[in-house]
Design a protein around this motif. Structure first.
Motif, PDB file in Angstrom:
ATOM      1  N   SER B 384      38.380  27.358  42.339  1.00 30.19           N
ATOM      2  CA  SER B 384      37.570  27.625  41.143  1.00 30.19           C
ATOM      3  C   SER B 384      38.080  28.838  40.364  1.00 30.19           C
ATOM      4  O   SER B 384      37.503  29.910  40.452  1.00 30.19           O
ATOM      5  CB  SER B 384      36.134  27.887  41.524  1.00 30.19           C
ATOM      6  N   TYR B 386      39.544  30.475  36.560  1.00 29.12           N
ATOM      7  CA  TYR B 386      39.428  30.249  35.122  1.00 29.12           C
ATOM      8  C   TYR B 386      40.815  30.016  34.538  1.00 29.12           C
ATOM      9  O   TYR B 386      41.691  30.856  34.661  1.00 29.12           O
ATOM     10  CB  TYR B 386      38.711  31.423  34.469  1.00 29.12           C
ATOM     11  N   LYS B 387      40.987  28.856  33.926  1.00 26.61           N
ATOM     12  CA  LYS B 387      42.319  28.450  33.482  1.00 26.61           C
ATOM     13  C   LYS B 387      42.813  29.262  32.298  1.00 26.61           C
ATOM     14  O   LYS B 387      43.995  29.318  32.044  1.00 26.61           O
ATOM     15  CB  LYS B 387      42.272  26.972  33.057  1.00 26.61           C
ATOM     16  N   ASP B 388      41.902  29.859  31.556  1.00 27.83           N
ATOM     17  CA  ASP B 388      42.324  30.564  30.354  1.00 27.83           C
ATOM     18  C   ASP B 388      42.500  32.055  30.581  1.00 27.83           C
ATOM     19  O   ASP B 388      42.702  32.811  29.641  1.00 27.83           O
ATOM     20  CB  ASP B 388      41.326  30.325  29.216  1.00 27.83           C
ATOM     21  N   ASN B 394      41.658  37.068  36.218  1.00 28.58           N
ATOM     22  CA  ASN B 394      40.802  36.341  37.150  1.00 28.58           C
ATOM     23  C   ASN B 394      40.365  37.237  38.301  1.00 28.58           C
ATOM     24  O   ASN B 394      39.189  37.319  38.631  1.00 28.58           O
ATOM     25  CB  ASN B 394      41.558  35.141  37.713  1.00 28.58           C
ATOM     26  N   TYR B 397      37.996  39.895  37.302  1.00 31.13           N
ATOM     27  CA  TYR B 397      36.682  39.314  37.054  1.00 31.13           C
ATOM     28  C   TYR B 397      35.925  39.086  38.361  1.00 31.13           C
ATOM     29  O   TYR B 397      34.763  39.475  38.493  1.00 31.13           O
ATOM     30  CB  TYR B 397      36.845  38.000  36.296  1.00 31.13           C
TER      31      TYR B 397
END
Lengths: 371, 541
Positions: B384, B386-388, B394, B397
């Motif tokens: 899981s 975040y692709k952007d 990531n 975050y």
């Protein structure tokens, strides 16, 4: 083209639409837009909360107050003896939109031919609304003045009507037909773009790429379901317009239907083009909304008549299909000239070729391979 | 001329060459394997062979050749492509039987008794007869793969192109999938082109092509290929030079070692190739955890844990415990209830019945879990991330989600990146990373808050041999240095042997719970762990 392949694809699309509940959006979205915008956009003002302080309490002043009280544009309350400061506070608190103060000895001075002044305060928070209210108030007062002193006519100003074919001056009549044009441009485009891009995003597009299905079969299978579903919206929107918003319908229903059907085909073409350049559903939705809603609004004739545009905006208006459709649609609702008008005939032909052009262009640009 | 000939095919993706000048041939009835690391160009070559992407070069099949997707149209009735990705070509809302009917219609098959018989046969082969009314989205991963395969087979293609059809599929389903392939190649002479991450599978194929960075660097039968690396493969021993790698049960070295040689498997190809090319394989290091919080002896204790979905019992009264400093392997076929069990532990699914004690605390309600989340790490099947956002973003975050202050987080992130070997990827997006790097970075994200227990759901599916060996090295170090408990699910039976203990689930019930050695003792005839696994499944079938 093989009907069996197309039928299988279409059946699959319908199953997915129903099971994913996307079908609800197909029908809720257009109705939502027409109800939200239909009630939400108000250019005329009715029931402006008006407070009249009648310090004169004479025949003329009472007659003037009565004119406000009998108008549907004002929701009037008359008092006397309220101080100006107190009354202005009401406007500040946004409890009153218009405050009219009739001074004492108003009647006496008028009868003596002396100059007198009526104090008018208007809540100017929304300038357009304020200007409208100001014009209404002036209209009523000058009207009263004219009937009073019919011996010497003064320079009179009356409220001018905004739309020649909208004698009753109803906003609904001016806006709702334009909304139909907006909705029929936005909604089918979104659905057709989604149906294609969803397969790209999830990977099921491989079933098309790797099988002998022809490009034409795929495109037909993807465009027919939105065409069928949104055709129902042509009727639903018509019902909302005539029944809920009580817009008169003076033209031919057949023309309304035919024009709308062609317009949906144009919208599907837009969706097809969007699906070629996008890969994810979210981008497809945003892009479709941007390229349909903005011209759908600006060149709808709702905000600004096309005839009053000039230069670039006029050229742009002629490039987008919105203007042509709206011309026909307003005609069917408010005027009723129909196909007798050469302009309507021309515009319908333009729409027809517009649809064919977009769909052919989309079929040409779509590639049956990974990009 | 061979039935299938791919001659000098080059595929470019927006300027980047994915595969260069690749040539492959196959005779009627042959199964050809494509192996290589993630991103080595296998998929691109298969897309070219299926005529779904533009390429330079030529593909000819059964005497007809094409050089572009447009020219390939003529051959498409004969080709079946199953692209990579679990259930990729399935429509989540359509049922199993609707899929079969959709695929037979778009292929223009005649609806007759013969087709019906064939459908039934396919369903039976795939073990899906009981699930014809279930929507594809509710099938387990292995079932989705089998459904995709039979949908690809419905028009009896004579050229079958399968891109990692067995990734994420359990050993039993893999065996069934293979049975289907064997059967159609016998009866219809189908040519199969198939990529795989399981080397045991590749060993069963008629010929194997090894890909590396877009080129085919070796080809031949498994024996031929093994022969080429035989001299470099040794019994496990520590390495002293950078021309040597120790990985699990093998040591690979370009320089002669004193240790006895060992019979190689195809996995050796990957290591030897990396060594020969001088590819630097970062050594995994794990330093002590910063927190000094004590770890309880028993981390998790489940008694009679049960989860039902309607009438379907996903987990049926499962007892399990997990101790600190232990790697527990949770094995089972797709749909046996592994993921559901982990999700119950995490509180992602409510527990229908049974008792759960996590970190010494009985769990009865969501409130009981509140304090615990900070001490649990989880990596899901799908990583899981975040692709952007870049890898660094990531990780920052995730750190701030756990309330770690920025300075500490930043130094910890840099340390993990260095230790786990992804420093050079810190400013790339997750989609640009090789799967193996993605997987280590996902674990790093789950380790940021220094949990005392780590749940990993199929972290190694589709990851190449080298990256998997590094991954297990990392887990072993985590266990030793941190003393934490690790629960992992996997479909690689060779990986089960790295676990201290394995629990085997079958149709929602626990059928085995023991150490690997004990299981081998109980099944003396078994040559590999896979055989033990299959033994449990074949019982009572």
């Amino acid at each position: 083209m093989s009907p069996g392949v197309i039928r299988a694809y279409i059946l699959k699309e319908f199953r997915e639409l129903f099971r994913s509940r996307l079908i609800l959006i197909v029908y809720i979205l257009p109705t939502m837009i027409i109800i939200l915008f239909g009630y939400g956009i108000r250019m005329e003002v009715t029931d402006a909360r008006t407070l009249i302080i009648d310090n004169d309490n004479s025949t003329i002043s009472r007659d003037l107050s009565a004119r406000f009280e009998h108008s549907r544009y004002f929701d009037t309350r008359v008092t006397s003896g309220m101080g100006e400061q107190e009354a202005l506070k009401r406007i500040k608190q946004a409890k009153v939109d218009i405050l009219i103060i009739i001074p004492d000895s108003f009647e006496k001075r008028l009868l003596h031919g002396e100059k007198t002044e009526i104090g008018v305060f208007i809540d100017g928070a929304f300038p357009v609304r304020a200007t409208t209210m100001q014009n209404y108030v002036k209209g009523v007062i000058y009207d009263a003045a004219r009937s009073l002193t019919d011996k010497k006519p003064t320079n009179l100003i009356t409220v001018n009507s905004r739309n020649l074919f909208n004698q009753s001056m109803r906003d609904e009549d001016a806006i709702v037909p334009g909304l139909i044009g907006l909705i029929l441009l936005v909604a089918p485009a979104i659905l057709s773009a989604l149906l294609i891009v969803k397969e790209k995003e999830e990977g099921t597009i491989f079933n098309f790429y790797s099988s002998p299905i022809k490009k034409s079969e795929f495109i037909v299978a993807k465009l027919v379901p939105p065409l069928i579903l949104h055709t129902v919206n042509i009727f639903i929107l018509f019902l909302w317009a005539t029944w809920l918003f009580e817009v008169p319908f003076r033209g031919s229903f057949l023309l309304y239907w035919a024009a709308s059907q062609i317009y949906i085909a144009i919208s599907l073409g837009v969706g097809l083009l969007v699906s070629i350049i996008t890969r994810t559903q979210i981008v497809a939705i945003v892009l479709t909304i941007i390229i349909t809603i903005i011209p759908g609004f600006l060149y709808s004739g709702m905000l600004m008549p096309i005839s009053s545009m000039s230069g670039e905006s006029k050229i742009e208006a002629h490039i987008y299909p919105v203007m042509y459709f709206n011309h026909i649609i307003y005609d069917t609702f408010l005027i009723g000239q129909g196909l007798d008008s050469p302009k309507n005939r021309l515009y319908l032909t333009i729409l027809f070729f517009y649809a064919i052009f977009l769909i052919l262009l989309g079929s040409r640009l779509m590639k049956k391979e990974l990009s | 001329m061979a039935e299938l000939e791919i001659r000098g095919v080059t595929v470019k993706h927006g300027g980047i060459t994915a595969v260069k000048d690749a040539s492959i041939y196959a005779e009627r009835g042959e199964i050809i394997g494509l192996i290589g690391a993630d991103g080595a160009g296998k998929s691109s070559l298969m897309h070219a062979a299926a005529g779904v992407i533009r390429f330079d070069g030529e593909v000819s099949f059964g005497g007809t050749s094409f050089g572009s997707p447009r020219e390939a149209e003529r051959l498409k009735p004969k080709i079946g492509l199953m692209p990579q990705g679990i259930g990729l070509v399935l429509y989540k809302n359509l049922t199993v039987s609707e899929h079969l009917s959709f695929f037979s219609k778009i292929r223009g098959l005649k609806e007759d008794a013969a087709l019906n018989d064939y459908k039934h046969r396919l369903l039976k082969m795939a073990g899906l007869e009981r699930f014809t009314e279930r929507p594809a989205g509710k099938l387990s991963g292995g079932m989705m793969q089998k459904l995709s395969l039979i949908c690809t087979l419905i028009h009896r293609p004579s050229l079958l192109i399968l891109d990692e059809p067995t990734t994420g599929v359990d050993p039993l389903s893999r065996l069934e999938l293979w049975k289907i392939l064997e059967e159609i190649r016998e009866s219809e002479g189908t040519v199969t082109l198939m990529s795989t991450a399981y080397m045991q599978e590749a060993e069963k194929m008629d010929r194997v092509y090894l890909f590396d960075s877009g080129t085919i660097i070796a080809s031949g039968t498994a024996e031929e290929l093994n022969e080429t690396v035989k001299g470099y493969v040794y019994e496990p021993v520590a390495c002293r030079s950078d021309r040597c790698i120790a990985a699990g049960h093998y040591t690979y070295s370009l320089d002669p070692l004193k240790t006895p040689h060992k019979e190689p498997t195809l996995e050796a190809l990957f290591f030897i190739n990396a060594l020969k090319r001088g590819v630097e394989i970062p050594e995994i290091v794990v330093s002590e955890r910063e927190s000094e919080e004590p770890i309880p002896q028993v981390v998790m204790e489940a008694k009679g844990l049960t989860k039902r979905f309607g009438d379907f019992v996903a987990d049926d009264h499962i007892d399990m415990d997990l101790k600190s400093g232990e790697i527990l392997g949770l094995l089972g076929a797709n749909g046996a209830g592994k993921t559901t069990f982990i999700k119950m532990l995490l509180g992602l699914y409510p527990i229908d019945d049974g008792e759960l004690v996590l970190l010494g605390k009985p769990i009865r309600s969501a409130e009981d879990r509140l304090g615990l989340k900070a001490r649990i790490g989880y990596v899901s099947q799908h990583f899981s991330l975040y692709k952007d956002m870049t890898v660094r973003e990531n990780l920052l975050y995730f750190a701030s989600m756990h309330g770690i202050d920025a300075k500490k987080a930043s130094s910890r992130i840099d340390r993990y990146a260095k230790e786990l070997g992804f420093t050079s990827y810190m400013d790339s997006l997750p989609t640009e990373l090789p799967l193996g790097i993605n997987q280590r970075f996902s674990v790093a994200a789950a380790l940021l808050h220094e949990p005392v227990v780590l749940f990993l759901d199929e972290p190694t599916s589709g990851v190449d041999a080298i990256a998997r060996s590094q991954f297990w090295q990392m887990l072993k170090l985590l266990k030793r240095k941190w003393g934490i408990a690790i629960l992992i699910t996997t479909h690689y039976m060779s990986e089960a042997e790295y676990c201290d203990r394995v629990v085997l689930l079958k149709e929602g019930r626990k059928v085995a719970d023991d150490s690997v050695e004990n299981l081998y003792k109980k099944h003396p005839a078994a040559k590999s762990f896979e055989e033990i696994f299959l033994h449990y499944y074949e019982d009572g079938r």
